[in-house]
Design a protein around this motif. Sequence first.
Motif, PDB file in Angstrom:
ATOM      1  N   MET A  50     -49.778 -75.527  52.936  1.00 17.91           N
ATOM      2  CA  MET A  50     -48.700 -76.429  52.536  1.00 17.91           C
ATOM      3  C   MET A  50     -49.280 -77.728  51.978  1.00 17.91           C
ATOM      4  O   MET A  50     -48.801 -78.245  50.970  1.00 17.91           O
ATOM      5  CB  MET A  50     -47.798 -76.738  53.735  1.00 17.91           C
ATOM      6  CG  MET A  50     -47.012 -75.540  54.222  1.00 17.91           C
ATOM      7  SD  MET A  50     -46.190 -75.831  55.808  1.00 17.91           S
ATOM      8  CE  MET A  50     -45.009 -77.091  55.332  1.00 17.91           C
ATOM      9  N   ASP A  51     -50.299 -78.228  52.637  1.00 15.37           N
ATOM     10  CA  ASP A  51     -50.914 -79.497  52.220  1.00 15.37           C
ATOM     11  C   ASP A  51     -51.609 -79.406  50.866  1.00 15.37           C
ATOM     12  O   ASP A  51     -51.575 -80.349  50.091  1.00 15.37           O
ATOM     13  CB  ASP A  51     -51.918 -79.977  53.268  1.00 15.37           C
ATOM     14  CG  ASP A  51     -51.255 -80.467  54.545  1.00 15.37           C
ATOM     15  OD1 ASP A  51     -50.046 -80.786  54.506  1.00 15.37           O
ATOM     16  OD2 ASP A  51     -51.951 -80.532  55.574  1.00 15.37           O
ATOM     17  N   VAL A  52     -52.262 -78.270  50.594  1.00 16.10           N
ATOM     18  CA  VAL A  52     -53.031 -78.163  49.345  1.00 16.10           C
ATOM     19  C   VAL A  52     -52.199 -77.705  48.150  1.00 16.10           C
ATOM     20  O   VAL A  52     -52.678 -77.764  47.018  1.00 16.10           O
ATOM     21  CB  VAL A  52     -54.273 -77.242  49.488  1.00 16.10           C
ATOM     22  CG1 VAL A  52     -55.216 -77.777  50.540  1.00 16.10           C
ATOM     23  CG2 VAL A  52     -53.882 -75.803  49.763  1.00 16.10           C
ATOM     24  N   CYS A  53     -50.975 -77.276  48.386  1.00 11.12           N
ATOM     25  CA  CYS A  53     -50.129 -76.838  47.269  1.00 11.12           C
ATOM     26  C   CYS A  53     -49.857 -78.025  46.344  1.00 11.12           C
ATOM     27  O   CYS A  53     -49.261 -79.022  46.757  1.00 11.12           O
ATOM     28  CB  CYS A  53     -48.812 -76.279  47.795  1.00 11.12           C
ATOM     29  SG  CYS A  53     -47.695 -75.747  46.475  1.00 11.12           S
ATOM     30  N   PRO A  54     -50.286 -77.937  45.080  1.00 12.23           N
ATOM     31  CA  PRO A  54     -50.120 -79.070  44.173  1.00 12.23           C
ATOM     32  C   PRO A  54     -48.669 -79.415  43.852  1.00 12.23           C
ATOM     33  O   PRO A  54     -48.379 -80.541  43.455  1.00 12.23           O
ATOM     34  CB  PRO A  54     -50.856 -78.657  42.900  1.00 12.23           C
ATOM     35  CG  PRO A  54     -51.295 -77.270  43.069  1.00 12.23           C
ATOM     36  CD  PRO A  54     -51.004 -76.835  44.466  1.00 12.23           C
TER      37      PRO A  54
END
Length: 64
Positions: A50-54
């Motif tokens: 979730m955090d790395v999804c641009p």
Amino acid sequence: MKVWVDRNLCENHGQCAIAAPNNFEMDSEGVLQYEEEFPEAELEYIEDAMDVCPVQAIFLKGEQ
């Protein structure tokens, strides 16, 4: 708890597949595939995805 990807937002960057390969993968055409249900032990990886999804297209639904 389940994971959900908003297909209207998702641009198939594949960062989630790197962060949580047990739950997300890119198919042969480069389209994201994922499992909604996941074991509790995978939650940290889902949160990383979730955090790395641009485009912030990954969400959790339900209760822990």
